[in-house]
Motif scaffolding. Sequence first.
Motif, mmCIF file in Angstrom:
data_model
loop_
_atom_site.group_PDB
_atom_site.id
_atom_site.type_symbol
_atom_site.label_atom_id
_atom_site.label_comp_id
_atom_site.label_asym_id
_atom_site.label_seq_id
_atom_site.Cartn_x
_atom_site.Cartn_y
_atom_site.Cartn_z
ATOM 1 N N THR A 39 0.838 -1.195 0.000
ATOM 2 C CA THR A 39 0.000 0.000 0.000
ATOM 3 C C THR A 39 0.875 1.248 0.000
ATOM 4 O O THR A 39 0.635 2.187 -0.753
ATOM 5 N N ALA A 40 1.876 1.244 0.852
ATOM 6 C CA ALA A 40 2.855 2.339 0.902
ATOM 7 C C ALA A 40 4.037 1.890 1.740
ATOM 8 O O ALA A 40 3.941 0.960 2.542
ATOM 9 N N VAL A 41 5.152 2.568 1.527
ATOM 10 C CA VAL A 41 6.335 2.364 2.354
ATOM 11 C C VAL A 41 6.489 3.591 3.238
ATOM 12 O O VAL A 41 6.513 4.719 2.745
ATOM 13 N N TRP A 42 6.572 3.363 4.540
ATOM 14 C CA TRP A 42 6.773 4.445 5.504
ATOM 15 C C TRP A 42 8.260 4.461 5.845
ATOM 16 O O TRP A 42 8.761 3.559 6.518
ATOM 17 N N LEU A 43 8.951 5.470 5.359
ATOM 18 C CA LEU A 43 10.393 5.576 5.537
ATOM 19 C C LEU A 43 10.684 6.563 6.665
ATOM 20 O O LEU A 43 10.368 7.748 6.564
ATOM 21 N N ALA A 99 9.063 7.283 18.191
ATOM 22 C CA ALA A 99 8.418 7.361 16.869
ATOM 23 C C ALA A 99 8.285 5.979 16.249
ATOM 24 O O ALA A 99 7.249 5.630 15.672
ATOM 25 N N GLN A 100 9.339 5.177 16.363
ATOM 26 C CA GLN A 100 9.318 3.839 15.777
ATOM 27 C C GLN A 100 8.249 2.965 16.425
ATOM 28 O O GLN A 100 7.549 2.210 15.736
ATOM 29 N N GLN A 101 8.101 3.050 17.745
ATOM 30 C CA GLN A 101 7.094 2.254 18.442
ATOM 31 C C GLN A 101 5.685 2.634 18.016
ATOM 32 O O GLN A 101 4.823 1.767 17.820
ATOM 33 N N ILE A 102 5.444 3.932 17.844
ATOM 34 C CA ILE A 102 4.124 4.388 17.393
ATOM 35 C C ILE A 102 3.834 3.857 15.996
ATOM 36 O O ILE A 102 2.746 3.341 15.720
ATOM 37 N N LEU A 103 4.813 3.960 15.127
ATOM 38 C CA LEU A 103 4.641 3.500 13.750
ATOM 39 C C LEU A 103 4.394 1.995 13.696
ATOM 40 O O LEU A 103 3.487 1.530 12.988
ATOM 41 N N GLU A 104 5.200 1.237 14.402
ATOM 42 C CA GLU A 104 5.041 -0.215 14.378
ATOM 43 C C GLU A 104 3.676 -0.638 14.911
ATOM 44 O O GLU A 104 3.030 -1.544 14.369
ATOM 45 N N LYS A 105 3.207 0.020 15.942
ATOM 46 C CA LYS A 105 1.903 -0.317 16.524
ATOM 47 C C LYS A 105 0.770 0.018 15.573
ATOM 48 O O LYS A 105 -0.104 -0.813 15.300
ATOM 49 N N GLU A 106 0.761 1.243 15.056
ATOM 50 C CA GLU A 106 -0.351 1.692 14.221
ATOM 51 C C GLU A 106 -0.352 1.032 12.846
ATOM 52 O O GLU A 106 -1.395 0.639 12.342
ATOM 53 N N LEU A 107 0.818 0.887 12.250
ATOM 54 C CA LEU A 107 0.883 0.232 10.945
ATOM 55 C C LEU A 107 0.547 -1.250 11.081
ATOM 56 O O LEU A 107 -0.086 -1.835 10.191
ATOM 57 N N GLY A 108 0.959 -1.848 12.199
ATOM 58 C CA GLY A 108 0.607 -3.244 12.441
ATOM 59 C C GLY A 108 -0.895 -3.424 12.544
ATOM 60 O O GLY A 108 -1.455 -4.390 12.009
ATOM 61 N N TYR A 109 -1.543 -2.472 13.220
ATOM 62 C CA TYR A 109 -3.002 -2.536 13.336
ATOM 63 C C TYR A 109 -3.662 -2.393 11.972
ATOM 64 O O TYR A 109 -4.571 -3.149 11.618
ATOM 65 N N LEU A 110 -3.189 -1.424 11.185
ATOM 66 C CA LEU A 110 -3.776 -1.198 9.864
ATOM 67 C C LEU A 110 -3.538 -2.394 8.939
ATOM 68 O O LEU A 110 -4.400 -2.743 8.128
ATOM 69 N N ASN A 111 -2.391 -3.018 9.056
ATOM 70 C CA ASN A 111 -2.098 -4.180 8.213
ATOM 71 C C ASN A 111 -3.006 -5.363 8.519
ATOM 72 O O ASN A 111 -3.206 -6.228 7.666
ATOM 73 N N ASN A 112 -3.547 -5.384 9.726
ATOM 74 C CA ASN A 112 -4.434 -6.484 10.103
ATOM 75 C C ASN A 112 -5.906 -6.139 9.946
ATOM 76 O O ASN A 112 -6.784 -6.915 10.320
ATOM 77 N N SER A 113 -6.178 -4.972 9.402
ATOM 78 C CA SER A 113 -7.567 -4.554 9.218
ATOM 79 C C SER A 113 -7.879 -4.433 7.739
ATOM 80 O O SER A 113 -7.007 -4.176 6.923
ATOM 81 N N ILE A 114 -9.154 -4.625 7.400
ATOM 82 C CA ILE A 114 -9.603 -4.479 6.023
ATOM 83 C C ILE A 114 -9.911 -3.016 5.756
ATOM 84 O O ILE A 114 -10.407 -2.298 6.612
ATOM 85 N N ASN A 115 -9.596 -2.574 4.571
ATOM 86 C CA ASN A 115 -9.905 -1.224 4.140
ATOM 87 C C ASN A 115 -11.344 -0.871 4.500
ATOM 88 O O ASN A 115 -12.264 -1.667 4.347
ATOM 89 N N GLU A 116 -11.545 0.350 5.039
ATOM 90 C CA GLU A 116 -12.879 0.768 5.454
ATOM 91 C C GLU A 116 -13.886 0.750 4.306
ATOM 92 O O GLU A 116 -15.078 0.617 4.509
#
Length: 366
Positions: free
Chosen positions: A152-156, A169-186
């Motif tokens: 979908t995108a690369v977060w650099l 910052a890394q912990q926030i990104l890993e948590k939120e992106l992990g959640y989004l990766n496990n969810s279906i597009n709205e």
Amino acid sequence: MKTSNLKNFPLYLIIALSFLFNQTHACDTPVYRYALENWQPDLYHVYVFYQGQLTETEKQLVDTLNKNSVQYGGYANYSLTTVNFDKISLKDNVLAESIDKSTLPVITVCYPGTHQSTASIWQKPFNESHVKEIVSSPLCTKISNELSYGKTAVWLMLKSGNFEKDNKAQQILEKELGYLNNSINENPTQRTKTDTLKTDYSLILLDQKQANESLLEAMLLYSENDLIDFTDYPMVFIIFGQGRLLYTLVGDGITKRNINEAHSILAGPCTCEIKEYNTGLDLLFNQNWSAIKKISSPNLYQSLSGIKKDSTYQSQNTELITSVKDIEESIKESTLYRNMMMIIVILFFLTLVSGVFIALKRKNTL
């Protein structure tokens, strides 16, 4: 007055139908998917400045740059210009005016003409290592490969060098992106009978002044006017499509809310199909984007036409290649079903409006 309104009724009908058609025929492909399939990146401008004659080694480097440029059948989105100081007028070349002749030969890179700045963002001695940064930077290759395989995108994340800030910052990104990766597009779009669009983000970390990545860092830091002043904070650059930078999150701006706002843009429907009317800046990548198979399901997006493969995706590609014909057939059936439903809705709407029009006309004749 009633007669006048009836005279304008056809106009109202046309407007209503146009609105209905736009709603039913709007681009329901997510932004990141549409960008990957359709938005070709703008060309960067690469210059080689020299004086007198180039050596044989330098001529070979120029050949390498030419072969990789889209100008000469390559895939890297840049144009190359060689400039001999003995044959130009400095007054006619603003870039040349800023170059110290004692440093020649040099190679310099400028943003595409669509960017607000046309000045040089990267200038280095003209040698093999710096040519490699343009045509085969390790991180640029990794990012473009991940995008071409359907991310979908690369977060650099460009680190600040401050462990506490970077780790937060890394912990926030890993948590939120992990959640989004496990969810279906709205707003999942059924592209096949069995697959829905799911987000698939990756996170890549980049140290400041990392070896062999100075051009990538320059493209990122000069993408907005004031980013260069905030290198004491971690920055997150969101890259999607064919290497397009959406925008940047900096320091305390790296939050759950802002991450989800970026996700809503990327995974939401493409409301404007014209690239220039959308937020973003194209980055310089050496990738054969045209080889991507246009199968509108992110889990099925594969390098079926010659994109480089690596071991991470090899087994996935083998399984998917065997089912391409079935996938294309199901896509055709899905498209046919959607078009039929659209026709039925429009016919129903026409019948309803015609009935109202006839009723109003009869009432006015009484």
